[in-house]
Design an enzyme around this catalytic site. Structure first.
Site, short mmCIF file in Angstrom:
data_model
loop_
_atom_site.label_atom_id
_atom_site.label_comp_id
_atom_site.label_asym_id
_atom_site.label_seq_id
_atom_site.Cartn_x
_atom_site.Cartn_y
_atom_site.Cartn_z
N GLU A 154 10.72 -40.10 -86.71
CA GLU A 154 10.94 -39.10 -85.66
C GLU A 154 9.71 -38.20 -85.57
O GLU A 154 9.19 -37.74 -86.58
CB GLU A 154 12.15 -38.21 -85.97
N GLU A 202 19.90 -33.98 -75.01
CA GLU A 202 21.26 -34.12 -75.52
C GLU A 202 22.04 -32.82 -75.31
O GLU A 202 21.92 -31.87 -76.09
CB GLU A 202 21.22 -34.47 -77.01
N LYS A 205 24.39 -31.02 -78.10
CA LYS A 205 23.85 -30.41 -79.31
C LYS A 205 23.89 -28.89 -79.18
O LYS A 205 24.12 -28.34 -78.11
CB LYS A 205 22.42 -30.88 -79.56
N GLU A 210 17.08 -28.02 -79.76
CA GLU A 210 17.67 -29.29 -80.17
C GLU A 210 18.18 -30.11 -78.98
O GLU A 210 18.29 -31.33 -79.07
CB GLU A 210 18.81 -29.05 -81.16
#
Length: 229
Positions: A154, A202, A205, A210
Site C-alpha cells: 500500500e 470509500e 470509512k 481515510e
C-alpha cells in the site's frame, strides 16, 4: 468457461504487528504454508506490516524494529528468508509529513525535491518514500533479513479530508510514485513491486482522509488523471 486467476501472495494479517494478535501471525503463516505444500500449491505466504513496527527510521541506516515488534518480526523474517517470500509493507509518506510538517518538506514527501535532502553515508535521499523503505531494509538486515525482498502493498495520498490532502498533491504523489518505482532505492537499486491504495474512495470509512485515497469515485469517474505508461 474456466477462468484461472493467479494469486501472488497469501497475506496472514494486515498491520496486526505489534498488537494483541501479533503472537498468532507466525503460527498461522506456518500452518498455511504447510497446507499449501501438502496440496502442491506454490504461493508466497507473508504478512503485511505498517511502519509502526519501526522504532528508529532516521537516518535510514539506523532503521530498527521496536523491541515489541522485533519479538515477532525476527522469527517472521527468518521464516520468509527460508521460504523465499517477501515481507509486505505499507508505506505512507503522507502520514509522516502530516504528523511532522515542520521537519519534513512537502517536496520531499511528493518526490519533487530537486536535490538530495538526506545524506546517509554513501546514500543520498531525494524523497521520503525511499528513506522509509530503506529504513525497513536496514531493520530487516539487523535480524537476518538481508536477502528478504520487500513488496510495497500500500502507498498513496488522500485527495481530500485533511491536512495537505488535495487533488493536486494526490495526483503528484501517485504519478511520481509510478514513475519512480522502476529505479529502486539507494540501498536496493532494483525495481520495486508496489501497489497504489486505493482503486476507489470509500464512503463508509471514518470521515476524513481515510475516505479519500481512491483514484476513482464510486461512480467510476476518475478523481484525477493518472498514467501507468
Amino acid at each position: 468457461m474456466r477462468i484461472c486467476v493467479p494469486f501472488r501472495y497469501i497475506v496472514i494479517g494486515n498491520e496486526v504487528i505489534p498488537g494483541d494478535l501479533a503472537q498468532y501471525v507466525l503460527p498461522a503463516m506456518q500452518n498455511v504454508q504447510t497446507a499449501l505444500d501438502s496440496a502442491g500449491v506454490q504461493v508466497n505466504v507473508s504478512t503485511s506490516v505498517a511502519l509502526s513496527v519501526l522504532g528508529s527510521s532516521y537516518p535510514p541506516s539506523a532503521g530498527a524494529f521496536t523491541p515489541e515488534a522485533q519479538t515477532y518480526m525476527e522469527p517472521i523474517i527468518q521464516f520468509l528468508a527460508t521460504g523465499g517470500s517477501p515481507l509486505l509493507v505499507n508505506v505512507y509518506p503522507y502520514f509522516a509529513y502530516r504528523d511532522n510538517p515542520a521537519q519534513i518538506a512537502l517536496s520531499y514527501a511528493l518526490f519533487t525535491s530537486e536535490g538530495v535532502v538526506v545524506t546517509d553515508g554513501a546514500y543520498g535521499y531525494k524523497n521520503l518514500f525511499d528513506a522509509m523503505l530503506d529504513a525497513t531494509h536496514a531493520a530487516m538486515e539487523k535480524v537476518g533479513g538481508a536477502d528478504v525482498a520487500v513488496v510495497v502493498t500500500e502507498s498513496g495520498w488522500p485527495s481530500d479530508g485533511g491536512f495537505a490532502a488535495n487533488i493536486s498533491n494526490a495526483q503528484t504523489y501517485n504519478q511520481n510514485l509510478i514513475n519512480h518505482v522502476g529505479e529502486g532505492t539507494p540501498r536496493r537499486p532494483a525495481p520495486i513491486e508496489a501497489y497504489i491504495f486505493a482503486m476507489f474512495n470509500e464512503n463508509q470509512k471514518e470521515a476524513g482522509t481515510e475516505r479519500n485515497f481512491g483514484l476513482f469515485y464510486p461512480d467510476e469517474q476518475p478523481v484525477y488523471p493518472i498514467s501507468f505508461v
